[in-house]
Design an enzyme around this catalytic site. Structure first.
Site, PDB file in Angstrom:
ATOM      1  N   ALA A 109      38.332  70.516  47.288  1.00  0.00           N
ATOM      2  CA  ALA A 109      37.352  71.009  46.292  1.00  0.00           C
ATOM      3  C   ALA A 109      38.264  71.537  45.582  1.00  0.00           C
ATOM      4  CB  ALA A 109      36.202  71.546  46.691  1.00  0.00           C
ATOM      5  N   GLU A 145      37.508  71.367  56.391  1.00  0.00           N
ATOM      6  CA  GLU A 145      36.530  72.398  56.189  1.00  0.00           C
ATOM      7  C   GLU A 145      35.826  73.217  56.375  1.00  0.00           C
ATOM      8  OE1 GLU A 145      36.124  68.234  53.294  1.00  0.00           O
ATOM      9  OE2 GLU A 145      36.601  68.727  55.208  1.00  0.00           O
ATOM     10  N   GLY A 194      37.246  67.630  49.773  1.00  0.00           N
ATOM     11  CA  GLY A 194      36.571  66.234  49.063  1.00  0.00           C
ATOM     12  C   GLY A 194      37.368  65.242  47.993  1.00  0.00           C
ATOM     13  N   GLU A 211      36.418  62.149  50.995  1.00  0.00           N
ATOM     14  CA  GLU A 211      34.658  62.511  50.781  1.00  0.00           C
ATOM     15  C   GLU A 211      35.266  61.145  49.320  1.00  0.00           C
ATOM     16  OE1 GLU A 211      32.373  65.120  52.724  1.00  0.00           O
ATOM     17  OE2 GLU A 211      33.421  66.398  51.639  1.00  0.00           O
TER      18      GLU A 211
END
Length: 252
Positions: free
Chosen positions: A67, A133, A110, A113
């Site tokens: 992210a 994370e 992210g 994911e």
């Protein structure tokens, strides 16, 4: 104007039998920011209305390195509860037709994911995938805690999520996270396009039904299988395809 500010974060091309969507923020290693999330929602709207197989890739030798940390740092509790990335990735996973991720280079946080939300993942030798994370003071909350356990099993998922283990390409393939492994992004994309081409030859209604059944929870079986099969048994396309099969067999 700095690099990347004058172009869309997601490049979408209709390749006929499938849609190719390229995460296009190479100067940020395709970090997932709000603009990219918005573009993914727009793409999902298009594919929900007119189903096609989706091939997802990243520009510049990286799938998505995570992210956008600058945006993530500023998010607060209300943003977490809104599930900004979570809802986008759930929508990707729920698309009617298959989603194929070409996972080249880094797929972290992210980015990992997003790859987990795909139905099929094709990788490269430079692949590094995982969820670091907790090192940033957060959890992997956009799908990893439930999808990864189903994909690779609980013991390995626990090490990835709790200890920040990053899998290289051979490890990801051995774990079943990647089903095809290729030398570089071009070869991996060609393999993904070949899979998309095979899918295009199949009955779309049967493919969509299979995806719904495959994604259904365990306690929905076998009822959902039988209900979907009952619809397909009445399909003119089923009759046509089976008749053609029998005629080809008889002609040999």
């Amino acid at each position: 104007m700095s690099a990347g500010l004058d172009r869309a974060p997601l490049r979408v091309e209709d390749r006929g039998g499938y849609i190719l969507a390229t995460l296009d923020r190479p100067e940020k290693r395709n970090a997932i920011d709000q603009d990219l999330i918005d573009a993914l929602h727009d793409l999902c709207g298009r594919l929900e209305a007119a189903p096609q197989t989706l091939v997802l890739r990243g520009e510049g030798g990286t799938f998505a390195a995570g992210a956008d940390i600058a945006q993530l740092r500023d998010r607060r509790a209300a943003d977490a509860r809104a599930g900004i990335n979570t809802r986008a990735f759930m929508r990707i996973a729920a698309l009617p037709m298959p989603v194929i991720a070409v996972v080249d280079g880094y797929a972290l946080g992210g980015g990992a994911e997003l790859a987990y939300a795909a139905d099929i993942r094709v990788g490269t030798q430079s692949l590094k995938i995982g969820n670091p994370e907790t090192g940033l003071g957060i959890i992997a909350a956009a799908g990893a805690t439930w999808r990864l356990r189903e994909l690779v099993g609980e013991p390995l998922a626990a090490e990835i999520l709790l200890a920040g283990r990053i899998l290289d390409a051979p490890e990801a393939q051995a774990a079943g996270l990647i089903t095809h492994l290729h030398d570089d992004g071009d070869a991996a994309l060609a393999a993904a396009e070949k899979i998309a081409g095979r899918i295009a030859k199949l009955d779309p209604a049967a493919t969509q039904a299979t995806k719904r059944v495959l994604r259904a929870p365990r306690d929905a079986h076998p009822q959902i299988d039988l209900a979907e099969q009952a619809i397909l048994f009445e399909s003119p396309e089923k009759i046509r395809r089976m008749t053609e099969f029998l005629e080809r067999k008889q002609a040999k």
